[in-house]
Design a protein around this motif. Structure first.
Motif, mmCIF file in Angstrom:
data_model
loop_
_atom_site.group_PDB
_atom_site.id
_atom_site.type_symbol
_atom_site.label_atom_id
_atom_site.label_comp_id
_atom_site.label_asym_id
_atom_site.label_seq_id
_atom_site.Cartn_x
_atom_site.Cartn_y
_atom_site.Cartn_z
ATOM 1 N N GLY A 200 -2.343 -3.471 3.412
ATOM 2 C CA GLY A 200 -2.249 -3.882 1.780
ATOM 3 C C GLY A 200 -2.151 -5.083 1.390
ATOM 4 O O GLY A 200 -1.609 -6.488 2.126
ATOM 5 N N ALA A 201 -1.238 -5.185 0.459
ATOM 6 C CA ALA A 201 -0.867 -7.182 -0.626
ATOM 7 C C ALA A 201 -0.432 -7.405 0.786
ATOM 8 O O ALA A 201 -1.169 -9.144 0.587
ATOM 9 N N GLY A 202 0.495 -7.994 1.158
ATOM 10 C CA GLY A 202 1.298 -8.621 2.844
ATOM 11 C C GLY A 202 0.280 -8.970 3.946
ATOM 12 O O GLY A 202 0.264 -9.284 4.175
ATOM 13 N N ASP B 97 -5.500 0.049 9.787
ATOM 14 C CA ASP B 97 -4.873 0.809 8.107
ATOM 15 C C ASP B 97 -5.839 2.099 9.010
ATOM 16 O O ASP B 97 -6.269 2.119 8.887
ATOM 17 N N VAL B 98 -4.637 2.956 7.782
ATOM 18 C CA VAL B 98 -5.562 4.041 8.002
ATOM 19 C C VAL B 98 -6.648 4.943 6.922
ATOM 20 O O VAL B 98 -7.277 5.653 7.401
ATOM 21 N N LYS C 104 -2.865 -2.901 -4.925
ATOM 22 C CA LYS C 104 -2.279 -1.634 -5.410
ATOM 23 C C LYS C 104 -1.340 -2.079 -6.437
ATOM 24 O O LYS C 104 -1.265 -1.673 -7.662
ATOM 25 N N PRO C 105 -1.012 -3.236 -7.330
ATOM 26 C CA PRO C 105 -0.918 -3.130 -8.341
ATOM 27 C C PRO C 105 -2.340 -3.419 -9.245
ATOM 28 O O PRO C 105 -1.639 -3.280 -10.615
ATOM 29 N N VAL D 290 -0.328 5.402 12.123
ATOM 30 C CA VAL D 290 -0.226 4.653 12.840
ATOM 31 C C VAL D 290 0.922 5.589 13.318
ATOM 32 O O VAL D 290 1.923 6.181 12.288
ATOM 33 N N GLY E 284 6.969 -7.295 3.054
ATOM 34 C CA GLY E 284 6.680 -5.879 1.808
ATOM 35 C C GLY E 284 7.934 -4.865 1.660
ATOM 36 O O GLY E 284 8.844 -5.086 2.046
ATOM 37 N N ASP E 285 7.105 -3.800 0.942
ATOM 38 C CA ASP E 285 7.968 -2.725 0.697
ATOM 39 C C ASP E 285 8.171 -1.981 1.633
ATOM 40 O O ASP E 285 9.227 -1.455 1.706
ATOM 41 N N PRO F 88 10.339 -4.568 -4.498
ATOM 42 C CA PRO F 88 9.532 -3.828 -3.610
ATOM 43 C C PRO F 88 8.131 -4.817 -4.045
ATOM 44 O O PRO F 88 7.812 -4.126 -5.242
ATOM 45 N N THR F 89 7.625 -5.790 -4.379
ATOM 46 C CA THR F 89 6.715 -6.256 -4.698
ATOM 47 C C THR F 89 5.649 -7.421 -4.926
ATOM 48 O O THR F 89 5.999 -7.614 -3.013
ATOM 49 N N ALA F 90 3.888 -7.210 -4.696
ATOM 50 C CA ALA F 90 2.942 -8.056 -4.442
ATOM 51 C C ALA F 90 3.522 -9.714 -4.134
ATOM 52 O O ALA F 90 3.340 -10.357 -3.422
ATOM 53 N N GLN F 91 4.297 -9.684 -4.748
ATOM 54 C CA GLN F 91 4.890 -10.886 -4.992
ATOM 55 C C GLN F 91 5.249 -11.391 -3.668
ATOM 56 O O GLN F 91 4.724 -12.320 -3.105
HETATM 57 C C1 LIG Z 1 0.920 0.924 -10.493
HETATM 58 C C2 LIG Z 1 1.496 -0.314 -9.709
HETATM 59 C C3 LIG Z 1 1.615 -1.808 -10.100
HETATM 60 C C4 LIG Z 1 2.051 -2.802 -9.784
HETATM 61 N N1 LIG Z 1 2.464 -3.966 -9.967
HETATM 62 C C5 LIG Z 1 2.349 -5.083 -9.594
HETATM 63 C C6 LIG Z 1 3.088 -6.183 -10.120
HETATM 64 O O1 LIG Z 1 2.113 -6.585 -11.290
HETATM 65 N N2 LIG Z 1 2.901 -7.277 -9.573
HETATM 66 C C7 LIG Z 1 3.850 -7.490 -8.308
HETATM 67 O O2 LIG Z 1 4.173 -8.179 -7.579
HETATM 68 N N3 LIG Z 1 4.198 -6.166 -7.552
HETATM 69 C C8 LIG Z 1 3.077 -4.697 -8.279
HETATM 70 N N4 LIG Z 1 3.643 -3.916 -7.224
HETATM 71 C C9 LIG Z 1 3.639 -3.680 -6.083
HETATM 72 C C10 LIG Z 1 2.856 -3.731 -5.293
HETATM 73 O O3 LIG Z 1 1.507 -3.514 -5.345
HETATM 74 C C11 LIG Z 1 3.978 -3.802 -4.026
HETATM 75 O O4 LIG Z 1 4.468 -4.163 -3.975
HETATM 76 C C12 LIG Z 1 3.165 -4.447 -2.883
HETATM 77 O O5 LIG Z 1 1.759 -3.635 -3.094
HETATM 78 C C13 LIG Z 1 3.465 -3.795 -1.668
HETATM 79 O O6 LIG Z 1 2.665 -4.339 -0.549
HETATM 80 P P1 LIG Z 1 2.565 -4.676 0.742
HETATM 81 O O7 LIG Z 1 1.302 -5.530 1.866
HETATM 82 O O8 LIG Z 1 4.160 -4.190 1.451
HETATM 83 O O9 LIG Z 1 2.235 -2.500 1.296
HETATM 84 P P2 LIG Z 1 1.173 -2.294 -0.034
HETATM 85 O O10 LIG Z 1 0.189 -2.889 -0.846
HETATM 86 O O11 LIG Z 1 1.520 -0.914 -0.035
HETATM 87 O O12 LIG Z 1 0.157 -1.775 1.657
HETATM 88 C C14 LIG Z 1 0.914 -1.270 2.836
HETATM 89 C C15 LIG Z 1 -0.499 -0.486 3.476
HETATM 90 O O13 LIG Z 1 -0.873 0.297 4.457
HETATM 91 C C16 LIG Z 1 -1.291 1.583 4.826
HETATM 92 N N5 LIG Z 1 -0.444 2.918 5.932
HETATM 93 C C17 LIG Z 1 0.392 3.273 5.300
HETATM 94 N N6 LIG Z 1 1.081 4.049 5.615
HETATM 95 C C18 LIG Z 1 0.302 3.626 6.925
HETATM 96 C C19 LIG Z 1 -0.124 4.490 8.654
HETATM 97 N N7 LIG Z 1 0.615 5.656 8.716
HETATM 98 N N8 LIG Z 1 -0.404 4.108 8.967
HETATM 99 C C20 LIG Z 1 -2.053 3.503 9.209
HETATM 100 N N9 LIG Z 1 -1.452 2.323 7.624
HETATM 101 C C21 LIG Z 1 -1.167 3.123 6.848
HETATM 102 C C22 LIG Z 1 -1.594 1.700 3.712
HETATM 103 O O14 LIG Z 1 -2.918 2.404 3.679
HETATM 104 C C23 LIG Z 1 -2.277 0.339 2.742
HETATM 105 O O15 LIG Z 1 -3.120 -0.161 2.506
HETATM 106 C C24 LIG Z 1 2.836 -2.479 -8.347
HETATM 107 C C25 LIG Z 1 2.489 -1.457 -8.042
HETATM 108 C C26 LIG Z 1 2.140 -0.423 -8.242
HETATM 109 C C27 LIG Z 1 1.645 0.954 -8.057
#
Ligand SMILES: Cc1cc2nc3c(=O)[nH]c(=O)nc-3n(C[C@H](O)[C@H](O)[C@H](O)COP(=O)(O)OP(=O)(O)OC[C@H]3O[C@@H](n4cnc5c(N)ncnc54)[C@H](O)[C@@H]3O)c2cc1C
Length: 428
Positions: free
Chosen positions: A14-16, A36-37, A44-45, A80, A307-308, A323-326
């Protein structure tokens, strides 16, 4: 050569996770595998734009297989299921095709260092009827499902006398941005006479349990968002604690109800449910894995979380980081240099989060936000500057994931894209 390098296994693109894979692979000091699944990366943002059908980005969705080839890491598709800390392996479950045929049996991947980047999901806190009757925006499948329902509701509204009614539960960035983008999409359904008569095809309501819009946000930002939602004719009801969602309405604990053709649950974020069964990690009350100041799990220094999925409370702070993309992106950046250092026997410094502000993009009503500047207090921004700052986070993601050359091309393509305004996307 590849076999001698330490193996870094990143779970979740994902984002991170994807930024980390691309940055680490560019270093060439370790062999990077991303899991990734799903087969495509979605930033996601922009999920609410996918849902509303207003998406127009070249990086809205991109194949992990292509990215892996392009950036020099390996991609393994699979779900996973568990981490065996003693054996240093991660188990991926069976993979089936759409007809249920087995594609790949369950398998184990070995690692020297593992990074959990599996994200989070919205939680309904067990609220009655949410699982059956409300849509959440956690994955692309959710966004696709919402868009199909939205289009059907808009077709019915155009053919009939009454507007479609959408009730969004939760007034954070996701809820408010979704409402604004839906107002933008409404225009795609207007017949010329509807536009002349200013007939409304869409009723939008945001319900917030807290006494104020965007709980936790700064007052100036909240006022900016409230003014813009008003201009977009989005009604906001605060102090509305939702107790149940049915097929036709949303009900609050104090007996009020709001008719809804579509209900969207956009409140509360917790760690992804799969995190609980991964290993014997220390978890916080929101189901996230607790990490130290180097983003290592408290039970195993060879496993990092970002990340989240991570619960990291900086020294002196009362709460874990948001929990942000930032935040996910900064943690990816940090780990891209910390992991090679740790593998080389050095001790990397701690992760320090620099809050660059909070921005909300409200479609044609513009963007508003607070931006941190040169360590001074955040300052309030609106208009084109805020819109540019809002897009900066994605531009940075495009650069990190695609590299400077392809990233620049993607950004330019995005900026000059003709698909601006109510460019309704009709399929996923
Ligand atoms: C509508 C919306 C708007 C947003 N706007 C903003 C914004 O403007 N600014 C900001 O900073 N943040 C924003 N966010 C929050 C941001 O999207 C998240 O904080 C960020 O995506 C978290 O990144 P991550 O890498 O932790 O997880 P994610 O980006 O959620 O990625 C997780 C990955 O893990 C994979 N996965 C999950 N479970 C499994 C599994 N069991 N096996 C294999 N793969 C798996 C998923 O397919 C995904 O690719 C927003 C969120 C949403 C929903």
């Amino acid at each position: 050569m590849q076999a001698q390098r330490k193996r870094v296994l990143i779970l979740g693109g994902g984002a991170g996770g994807l930024e980390l894979a691309a940055e680490l692979a560019a270093e060439k000091t370790c062999a990077v595998t991303l899991v990734d699944v799903v087969s495509t990366h979605l930033w996601k943002p922009r999920l609410h734009e996918f849902a509303a059908g207003t998406v127009n980005s070249t990086l809205a969705e991109i194949s992990f297989y292509m990215l892996a080839k392009m950036r020099g890491f390996r991609f393994e598709q699979g779900r996973v299921e568990a981490i065996d800390r003693a054996a240093k392996t991660v188990r991926l479950g069976d993979m089936h095709d759409q007809d249920g045929r087995l594609l790949t049996p369950a398998r184990n991947l070995s690692y020297d260092v593992c990074v959990v980047a599996l994200g989070g999901v919205t939680t309904d806190f067990g609220t009655e009827g949410v699982a059956e009757h409300a849509i959440r925006l956690d994955t692309k499948t959710d966004a696709d499902e919402f868009r199909e329902l939205f289009i059907a509701a808009m077709i019915a509204a155009r053919a009939g006398a009454d507007p479609a009614r959408i009730v969004i539960i939760g007034s954070g960035a996701t809820g408010t941005e979704l409402a604004a983008h839906l107002r933008l999409s409404e225009q795609a359904f207007f017949e010329p006479e509807d536009e002349r008569a200013r007939r409304k095809l869409l009723d939008l309501t945001i319900l917030e349990a807290a006494p104020e819009l965007m709980p936790g946000a700064n007052g100036e930002l909240r006022t900016g968002v409230a003014d813009r939602l008003k201009a977009l004719d989005v009604s906001v009801e605060t102090g509305a604690r939702v107790a149940a969602v049915t097929a036709s309405e949303v009900r609050s604990a104090d007996g009020k109800s709001w008719p809804a053709d579509i209900a969207v649950w956009a409140a509360g974020l917790v760690g992804h449910p799969c995190l609980k069964g991964l290993a014997d990690f220390e978890m916080d009350r929101k189901g996230r894995i607790v990490v130290d100041d180097r983003l290592r799990t408290t039970v195993d220094p060879a496993i990092y979380v970002l990340g989240d999925a991570a619960s990291h409370t900086p020294a002196g702070a009362q709460m874990p980081l948001p929990p942000t993309a930032q935040c996910a992106s900064q943690q990816a950046d940090y780990l891209a240099s910390a992991i090679p250092k740790a593998l080389a026997g050095e001790t990397p410094g701690p992760f320090v989060f620099r809050d660059k502000g909070k921005l909300v993009s409200l479609g044609r009503a513009g963007s508003v936000g607070l931006i941190g500047f040169a360590r001074k207090d955040d300052f309030y921004v609106a208009g084109q500057f805020a819109t540019a700052a809002y897009h900066a986070l994605q531009r940075q993601h495009q650069w990190a994931v695609l590299g400077p050359l392809r990233g620049t091309v993607a950004i330019v393509a995005d900026v000059i894209s003709p698909a601006r305004g109510p460019a309704l996307k009709l399929h996923g």
